[in-house]
Design a protein around this motif. Sequence first.
Motif, PDB file in Angstrom:
ATOM      1  N   LEU A 189       0.848  -1.182   0.000  1.00 21.77           N
ATOM      2  CA  LEU A 189       0.000   0.000   0.000  1.00 21.77           C
ATOM      3  C   LEU A 189       0.888   1.237   0.000  1.00 21.77           C
ATOM      4  CD1 LEU A 189      -2.992   0.953   0.254  1.00 21.77           C
ATOM      5  CD2 LEU A 189      -2.565   1.141   2.719  1.00 21.77           C
ATOM      6  N   MET A 190       0.529   2.204  -0.859  1.00 22.88           N
ATOM      7  CA  MET A 190       1.261   3.469  -0.954  1.00 22.88           C
ATOM      8  C   MET A 190       0.311   4.584  -0.550  1.00 22.88           C
ATOM      9  SD  MET A 190       4.258   4.658  -1.892  1.00 22.88           S
ATOM     10  CE  MET A 190       4.967   6.260  -2.227  1.00 22.88           C
ATOM     11  N   VAL A 191       0.706   5.375   0.436  1.00 25.21           N
ATOM     12  CA  VAL A 191      -0.180   6.387   1.003  1.00 25.21           C
ATOM     13  C   VAL A 191       0.437   7.772   0.848  1.00 25.21           C
ATOM     14  CG1 VAL A 191      -1.358   7.179   3.087  1.00 25.21           C
ATOM     15  CG2 VAL A 191      -1.034   4.721   2.687  1.00 25.21           C
ATOM     16  N   ASP A 192      -0.250   8.652   0.140  1.00 26.99           N
ATOM     17  CA  ASP A 192       0.147  10.057   0.036  1.00 26.99           C
ATOM     18  C   ASP A 192      -0.852  10.858   0.857  1.00 26.99           C
ATOM     19  OD1 ASP A 192       0.846  12.620  -0.556  1.00 26.99           O
ATOM     20  OD2 ASP A 192       0.168  12.561  -2.631  1.00 26.99           O
ATOM     21  N   ALA A 193      -0.466  11.158   2.097  1.00 27.11           N
ATOM     22  CA  ALA A 193      -1.342  11.908   2.991  1.00 27.11           C
ATOM     23  C   ALA A 193      -0.635  13.167   3.479  1.00 27.11           C
ATOM     24  CB  ALA A 193      -1.774  11.034   4.161  1.00 27.11           C
ATOM     25  N   LEU A 194       0.029  13.853   2.552  1.00 24.92           N
ATOM     26  CA  LEU A 194       0.649  15.144   2.855  1.00 24.92           C
ATOM     27  C   LEU A 194      -0.420  16.221   2.690  1.00 24.92           C
ATOM     28  CD1 LEU A 194       2.947  17.082   3.444  1.00 24.92           C
ATOM     29  CD2 LEU A 194       3.648  16.891   1.041  1.00 24.92           C
TER      30      LEU A 194
END
Length: 277
Positions: A32-37
């Motif tokens: 899983l790749m998470v971009d939560a910026l």
Amino acid sequence: MKKMILILFVVLYCFSCEDVIEVDVPTDRPRLMVDALMKIDTTVNSSLYTARVKVGATNDFFSEIEPVQLEEITLTNLALGETIVLNEVQTGSGVYSQDTSIDFMTSGTLELQIEHSGQMYRATTTFVPTVPIESLEQGEGTLFSGDETEILVSFTDRANREDFYLFDFDFNEYLVTEDEFYPGQTFSFSYFYEEGLESGSTLEISILGVDEPFYNYMNQLIVQSGGDQGPFQTPAATVIGNVVNTSANLSESERRDNFALGYFAVCQTYSESITIE
């Protein structure tokens, strides 16, 4: 006719000399790749903010990041005891969002929880303040090729606190700095775009407040990629962020091995634009 025969001979000779070379590239389980910026511009005259998270999955070294659908994704302000559910903006997009308040995002500890393929992931962070960019100017300096474009940046660090900064120079180009050597002082530096920029191009440059763990994370990505690594791009090597697998059905060692990539951070942001001459 003789020229045509000679050209044909050269082409056939080149093809006959080709060797097939097989290169083993790194492989990994789908992750899983998470971009939560989340960037919060407090100068905007609004009490609302749209929390947005982009998720995908990646495995092979050269593979593209494919959007994934989650069972659920929530964001909780632990101090306020309030939780919002993020919804996919379009089916299959892998982008989840929900409107909330600036106060919700900037006060207390925030907890991001994700359920995907029967596994649970969790990350926590707090809002990190920053300072505005005081000036942006185009310089005349170059580095090696002579084709670079120089941008001069100035800002004043806030005294009596330890600050870490992330600069977004557009085009997925990033730079990190800390105030160890300029606490409470005005700091100016040059940033070079290696390939140069066309006259009339407009850049939007941002300064983000980050904490030390996110500073270290981005520094590793930037070093690996030569400066053009965003937090949602596949890293050249594994750089572990703050999204932790908390699945109760896995052992501790299995949870550590089945980690997610990416980062959850909430940063105050100031942006300025400059047009290249």
